[in-house]
Scaffold this motif. Sequence first.
Motif: not given
Length: 140
Positions: A38-58
């Motif tokens: 569960r911790s590994a999945i959360a870390l990988m998911g959080f990594g995806v979220v951080i990458v996606r924030l780059r797209v939202v960020q202006i």
Amino acid sequence: MQLSFKPMKVDEEKLKQQNLSRAIDRSANERTFLSWMRSAIALMGFGVVIVRLRVVQIPVDHRHGTGWKLGLVFSLVGLATVLISTGKYFMIRRQIDENTYEPSDWLIFLFSSAVGLLGMGVIYFIFAAAVSPSSFVIPD
């Protein structure tokens, strides 16, 4: 006076207790393994979220962001957690079966250090990223 001993009964009872104890230890090992997953999945998911924030960020200036690097590190640490915890699970299972289990501190220290460094990276990323007032990432 006749004494009767039933060593067979005592041995069977002791064997049942050992099997029950081993089953409990194996179940605890499996629960720990699932917690690591569960911790590994959360870390990988959080990594995806951080990458996606780059797209939202202006960004204020149009330089290339480094958020994807932090997201990649999160995903790699998550993947490493999967590999390390799987190996650790089978090692502990073997030790339980051989009655030689000794807990180790190195994995706890390693994982805590990795998550701590990732947390510092997130804090740095949040406060060092140049964003405009109209950004969806940091509200007014």
